[in-house]
Design a protein around this motif. Structure first.
Motif, PDB file in Angstrom:
ATOM      1  N   ALA A 144     117.009  96.792 169.449  1.00  0.00           N
ATOM      2  CA  ALA A 144     117.478  97.312 170.734  1.00  0.00           C
ATOM      3  C   ALA A 144     117.034  98.763 170.904  1.00  0.00           C
ATOM      4  CB  ALA A 144     118.999  97.211 170.815  1.00  0.00           C
ATOM      5  N   ARG A 145     117.150  99.538 169.835  1.00  0.00           N
ATOM      6  CA  ARG A 145     116.743 100.940 169.898  1.00  0.00           C
ATOM      7  C   ARG A 145     115.243 101.063 170.144  1.00  0.00           C
ATOM      8  NH1 ARG A 145     119.562 105.476 168.335  1.00  0.00           N
ATOM      9  NH2 ARG A 145     118.269 107.317 167.974  1.00  0.00           N
ATOM     10  N   GLU A 146     114.467 100.203 169.489  1.00  0.00           N
ATOM     11  CA  GLU A 146     113.013 100.233 169.691  1.00  0.00           C
ATOM     12  C   GLU A 146     112.647  99.809 171.105  1.00  0.00           C
ATOM     13  OE1 GLU A 146     110.412 101.425 167.924  1.00  0.00           O
ATOM     14  OE2 GLU A 146     112.111 102.301 166.853  1.00  0.00           O
ATOM     15  N   TYR A 147     113.387  98.842 171.649  1.00  0.00           N
ATOM     16  CA  TYR A 147     113.133  98.421 173.031  1.00  0.00           C
ATOM     17  C   TYR A 147     113.373  99.595 173.982  1.00  0.00           C
ATOM     18  CZ  TYR A 147     113.439  95.910 177.434  1.00  0.00           C
ATOM     19  OH  TYR A 147     113.241  95.496 178.733  1.00  0.00           O
ATOM     20  N   ILE A 148     114.465 100.320 173.782  1.00  0.00           N
ATOM     21  CA  ILE A 148     114.775 101.469 174.621  1.00  0.00           C
ATOM     22  C   ILE A 148     113.737 102.570 174.420  1.00  0.00           C
ATOM     23  CG2 ILE A 148     116.465 103.325 174.981  1.00  0.00           C
ATOM     24  CD1 ILE A 148     118.617 101.111 174.412  1.00  0.00           C
ATOM     25  N   LEU A 187     121.547  97.100 177.919  1.00  0.00           N
ATOM     26  CA  LEU A 187     121.648  97.245 176.460  1.00  0.00           C
ATOM     27  C   LEU A 187     122.460  98.483 176.086  1.00  0.00           C
ATOM     28  CD1 LEU A 187     118.012  96.345 175.333  1.00  0.00           C
ATOM     29  CD2 LEU A 187     120.085  95.044 174.845  1.00  0.00           C
ATOM     30  N   LEU A 188     122.255  99.581 176.803  1.00  0.00           N
ATOM     31  CA  LEU A 188     123.017 100.795 176.526  1.00  0.00           C
ATOM     32  C   LEU A 188     124.494 100.596 176.828  1.00  0.00           C
ATOM     33  CD1 LEU A 188     120.540 103.442 177.966  1.00  0.00           C
ATOM     34  CD2 LEU A 188     121.172 103.166 175.567  1.00  0.00           C
ATOM     35  N   MET A 189     124.771  99.830 177.886  1.00  0.00           N
ATOM     36  CA  MET A 189     126.153  99.563 178.248  1.00  0.00           C
ATOM     37  C   MET A 189     126.873  98.719 177.193  1.00  0.00           C
ATOM     38  SD  MET A 189     127.366  97.956 181.853  1.00  0.00           S
ATOM     39  CE  MET A 189     126.237  99.055 182.687  1.00  0.00           C
ATOM     40  N   LEU A 190     126.121  97.786 176.590  1.00  0.00           N
ATOM     41  CA  LEU A 190     126.705  96.863 175.615  1.00  0.00           C
ATOM     42  C   LEU A 190     126.355  97.224 174.177  1.00  0.00           C
ATOM     43  CD1 LEU A 190     125.957  93.498 177.489  1.00  0.00           C
ATOM     44  CD2 LEU A 190     128.127  94.718 177.396  1.00  0.00           C
ATOM     45  N   LYS A 191     125.942  98.476 173.955  1.00  0.00           N
ATOM     46  CA  LYS A 191     125.433  98.836 172.629  1.00  0.00           C
ATOM     47  C   LYS A 191     126.457  98.635 171.514  1.00  0.00           C
ATOM     48  CE  LYS A 191     126.155 103.847 173.208  1.00  0.00           C
ATOM     49  NZ  LYS A 191     126.499 103.908 174.630  1.00  0.00           N
ATOM     50  N   ASP A 192     127.741  98.775 171.841  1.00  0.00           N
ATOM     51  CA  ASP A 192     128.765  98.579 170.812  1.00  0.00           C
ATOM     52  C   ASP A 192     128.966  97.106 170.457  1.00  0.00           C
ATOM     53  OD1 ASP A 192     129.176 101.300 170.719  1.00  0.00           O
ATOM     54  OD2 ASP A 192     130.773 101.263 172.226  1.00  0.00           O
ATOM     55  N   GLN A 193     128.443  96.212 171.291  1.00  0.00           N
ATOM     56  CA  GLN A 193     128.584  94.773 171.039  1.00  0.00           C
ATOM     57  C   GLN A 193     127.381  94.201 170.278  1.00  0.00           C
ATOM     58  OE1 GLN A 193     131.449  93.308 172.183  1.00  0.00           O
ATOM     59  NE2 GLN A 193     132.057  95.300 172.988  1.00  0.00           N
ATOM     60  N   ILE A 194     126.324  94.983 170.153  1.00  0.00           N
ATOM     61  CA  ILE A 194     125.105  94.479 169.509  1.00  0.00           C
ATOM     62  C   ILE A 194     125.310  94.411 168.000  1.00  0.00           C
ATOM     63  CG2 ILE A 194     122.643  94.932 169.105  1.00  0.00           C
ATOM     64  CD1 ILE A 194     122.566  96.371 171.784  1.00  0.00           C
ATOM     65  N   PRO A 195     125.043  93.259 167.385  1.00  0.00           N
ATOM     66  CA  PRO A 195     125.223  93.133 165.930  1.00  0.00           C
ATOM     67  C   PRO A 195     124.215  93.981 165.162  1.00  0.00           C
ATOM     68  CG  PRO A 195     124.160  91.180 166.811  1.00  0.00           C
ATOM     69  CD  PRO A 195     124.559  92.012 168.000  1.00  0.00           C
ATOM     70  N   GLN A 207     121.474  85.473 173.556  1.00  0.00           N
ATOM     71  CA  GLN A 207     120.146  85.477 172.937  1.00  0.00           C
ATOM     72  C   GLN A 207     119.540  86.865 172.923  1.00  0.00           C
ATOM     73  OE1 GLN A 207     117.887  82.210 174.858  1.00  0.00           O
ATOM     74  NE2 GLN A 207     117.039  81.905 172.817  1.00  0.00           N
ATOM     75  N   LEU A 208     119.718  87.574 174.037  1.00  0.00           N
ATOM     76  CA  LEU A 208     119.148  88.910 174.157  1.00  0.00           C
ATOM     77  C   LEU A 208     119.724  89.852 173.102  1.00  0.00           C
ATOM     78  CD1 LEU A 208     117.455  90.993 175.808  1.00  0.00           C
ATOM     79  CD2 LEU A 208     119.501  91.399 177.150  1.00  0.00           C
ATOM     80  N   LEU A 209     121.038  89.806 172.918  1.00  0.00           N
ATOM     81  CA  LEU A 209     121.702  90.752 172.036  1.00  0.00           C
ATOM     82  C   LEU A 209     121.698  90.317 170.573  1.00  0.00           C
ATOM     83  CD1 LEU A 209     124.818  91.723 174.187  1.00  0.00           C
ATOM     84  CD2 LEU A 209     122.621  92.837 174.071  1.00  0.00           C
ATOM     85  N   PHE A 210     121.698  89.009 170.324  1.00  0.00           N
ATOM     86  CA  PHE A 210     121.872  88.524 168.965  1.00  0.00           C
ATOM     87  C   PHE A 210     120.574  88.071 168.304  1.00  0.00           C
ATOM     88  CE2 PHE A 210     126.055  88.625 170.556  1.00  0.00           C
ATOM     89  CZ  PHE A 210     126.920  88.658 169.488  1.00  0.00           C
ATOM     90  N   GLU A 211     119.520  87.892 169.099  1.00  0.00           N
ATOM     91  CA  GLU A 211     118.259  87.438 168.520  1.00  0.00           C
ATOM     92  C   GLU A 211     117.217  88.551 168.649  1.00  0.00           C
ATOM     93  OE1 GLU A 211     118.039  84.732 166.886  1.00  0.00           O
ATOM     94  OE2 GLU A 211     120.017  84.019 167.438  1.00  0.00           O
ATOM     95  N   PRO A 212     116.921  89.257 167.566  1.00  0.00           N
ATOM     96  CA  PRO A 212     115.974  90.379 167.626  1.00  0.00           C
ATOM     97  C   PRO A 212     114.632  90.007 168.244  1.00  0.00           C
ATOM     98  CG  PRO A 212     117.034  90.269 165.475  1.00  0.00           C
ATOM     99  CD  PRO A 212     117.429  89.017 166.211  1.00  0.00           C
ATOM    100  N   GLU A 213     114.182  88.755 168.011  1.00  0.00           N
ATOM    101  CA  GLU A 213     112.865  88.342 168.504  1.00  0.00           C
ATOM    102  C   GLU A 213     112.801  88.368 170.034  1.00  0.00           C
ATOM    103  OE1 GLU A 213     114.810  86.575 166.498  1.00  0.00           O
ATOM    104  OE2 GLU A 213     113.834  86.950 164.567  1.00  0.00           O
ATOM    105  N   MET A 214     113.948  88.138 170.693  1.00  0.00           N
ATOM    106  CA  MET A 214     113.977  88.145 172.159  1.00  0.00           C
ATOM    107  C   MET A 214     113.578  89.516 172.701  1.00  0.00           C
ATOM    108  SD  MET A 214     114.819  85.390 173.902  1.00  0.00           S
ATOM    109  CE  MET A 214     115.587  86.063 175.367  1.00  0.00           C
ATOM    110  N   LEU A 215     114.129  90.567 172.118  1.00  0.00           N
ATOM    111  CA  LEU A 215     113.828  91.915 172.580  1.00  0.00           C
ATOM    112  C   LEU A 215     112.378  92.279 172.323  1.00  0.00           C
ATOM    113  CD1 LEU A 215     117.034  93.857 171.485  1.00  0.00           C
ATOM    114  CD2 LEU A 215     116.246  93.458 173.814  1.00  0.00           C
ATOM    115  N   ASN A 216     111.843  91.812 171.205  1.00  0.00           N
ATOM    116  CA  ASN A 216     110.447  92.117 170.871  1.00  0.00           C
ATOM    117  C   ASN A 216     109.491  91.548 171.903  1.00  0.00           C
ATOM    118  OD1 ASN A 216     111.372  93.370 168.578  1.00  0.00           O
ATOM    119  ND2 ASN A 216     110.977  91.631 167.221  1.00  0.00           N
TER     120      ASN A 216
END
Length: 387
Positions: A132-136, A117-125, A96-105
């Motif tokens: 994810a970038r805005e969250y960081i 998120l930085l560790m898994l950045k290559d897995q983020i769709p 949910q965290l990686l695949f649903e943008p609303e979760m990060l918001n």
């Protein structure tokens, strides 16, 4: 592959609960690396192994999960890592965290979540990458808000020209203090002042007069430290009186200095996770030292060295002896006292190299003391006394 190797592989597949059965078959023995691999797998796939079931309910910012995901690169091949990370996302509530943008918001800024998120950045769709970038970026802005002004004030105070320097310079001679402090040495017969000691102004207010090297361990367990130290590096890089170098390392060296203009770009340049070759990185940093007496080097690492330990100690001794102010930060974290290699820390301390962890709020004060080359004993003793 012989029979023992086959049994070992099946033991790793089936988990620690089958240890006794495999011992009866003569195949239960695991090396230190095998045990680390077994623990990493059990974090993701469950079973009765070390750490089994301890991650449930911790959510995506679990520091345990962050560390084990970071260890993957030192234990498995790239293809195996992709499979394990995919399963981690599916099994540990990260999907949910990686695949649903609303979760990060909707998430509050959290450094351990950002490191994950930085560790898994290559897995983020693709659809979630901007979020994810805005969250960081929110994390970066939050840390900047807390630290930037204090760090700038600390650097200004440390490099204030009114401070005095042990480095002789005719252009920086403080005539008034030199005369005042040596009046007792005035020779009345010859009417000559015979100074015993000369006093010199600190001339470091000019651009790039001091050098700060940040050598950052980017293994998985150092996620929070990598974020804090990278942002500190970007703040320092914006101060003209300090020449800043930012180096990230695992078993390879990554010079990120050119990315200092944007902390988010810098963080995305860090590859969290993997092995550690501190010696190799310190060797690279040695080449960056032009004026040892004006150079402060922070090595941010837990000291779990995968390279040449003896050579690392020799290099640290060379840097210290040349005049470089070397400081080892075992962690920069809100999470309390870190885990680190105590043996290597003791060897570094025997070289009179300060070696301690620091909470983020201590960084400005620590930086000022380091640039002034004052004793850091108080930081070693009190960094986590409030925890």
């Amino acid at each position: 592959m012989d029979e023992k190797q086959i049994l070992k592989r099946w033991r790793l597949i089936l988990g620690a609960e089958t240890q006794s059965q495999f011992e009866t078959l003569g195949g239960g023995g695991l090396s230190e690396e095998d045990i680390l691999m077994d623990s990493a797998l059990s974090q993701i796939y469950g079973g009765g192994g070390k750490g089994s079931g301890k991650l449930g309910g911790h959510g995506p910012s679990s520091p345990i999960l962050t560390k084990w995901l970071g260890d993957l690169r030192s234990l498995f091949s790239p293809m195996e890592i992709k499979v394990i990370q995919k399963d981690a996302i599916e099994r540990k509530g990260l999907k949910q965290l990686l695949f649903e943008p609303e979760m990060l918001n909707g998430l509050e800024p959290d450094v351990s979540t950002a490191s994950l998120l930085l560790m898994l950045k290559d897995q983020i769709p693709e659809k979630s990458k901007n979020n994810a970038r805005e969250y960081i970026r929110r994390i970066v802005e939050d840390i900047n808000r807390r630290l930037s002004d204090d760090i700038r004030r600390s650097v200004t105070a440390a490099l204030n020209r009114r401070e005095h320097s042990p480095i002789p310079s005719a252009a920086a001679l403080d005539y008034k203090m030199t005369i005042r402090r040596n009046l007792k040495n005035y020779d009345e017969k010859r009417k000559v002042l015979l100074p015993e000691k000369f006093y010199f102004y600190e001339r470091s207010a000019k651009a790039g007069a001091r050098t700060v090297i940040l050598d950052i361990d980017q293994s998985g367990s150092m996620g929070e430290s990598a974020i804090y130290s990278s942002i500190m590096g970007c703040i320092l890089a914006s101060i003209s009186s300090v020449r800043t170098h930012i180096i990230a390392f695992d078993t390879e060296i990554h010079d990120l200095t050119e990315l200092c203009s944007d902390p988010v770009d810098l963080l995305y340049g860090i590859q969290l996770g993997g092995g550690t070759d501190i010696n190799k990185s310190v060797a690279y940093c040695q080449e960056l030292v032009a004026e040892p007496e004006k150079t402060t080097m922070f090595i941010v690492t837990d000291l779990y060295e995968g390279g040449n330990r003896a050579q690392l100690i020799r290099r640290l001794d060379e840097l210290k002896s040349s005049g470089v102010n070397v400081i080892i930060l075992l962690a920069i974290s809100d999470s309390g006292k870190p885990c680190f290699d105590t043996g290597l820390a003791e060897k570094a301390a025997s070289l009179e190299i300060p070696c301690f962890a620091s909470p983020p709020e201590k960084l400005p004060e620590l930086l000022e003391a380091a640039l002034k080359r004052r004793s850091l004993k108080v930081f070693e003793e009190t960094a986590y006394e409030k925890k």
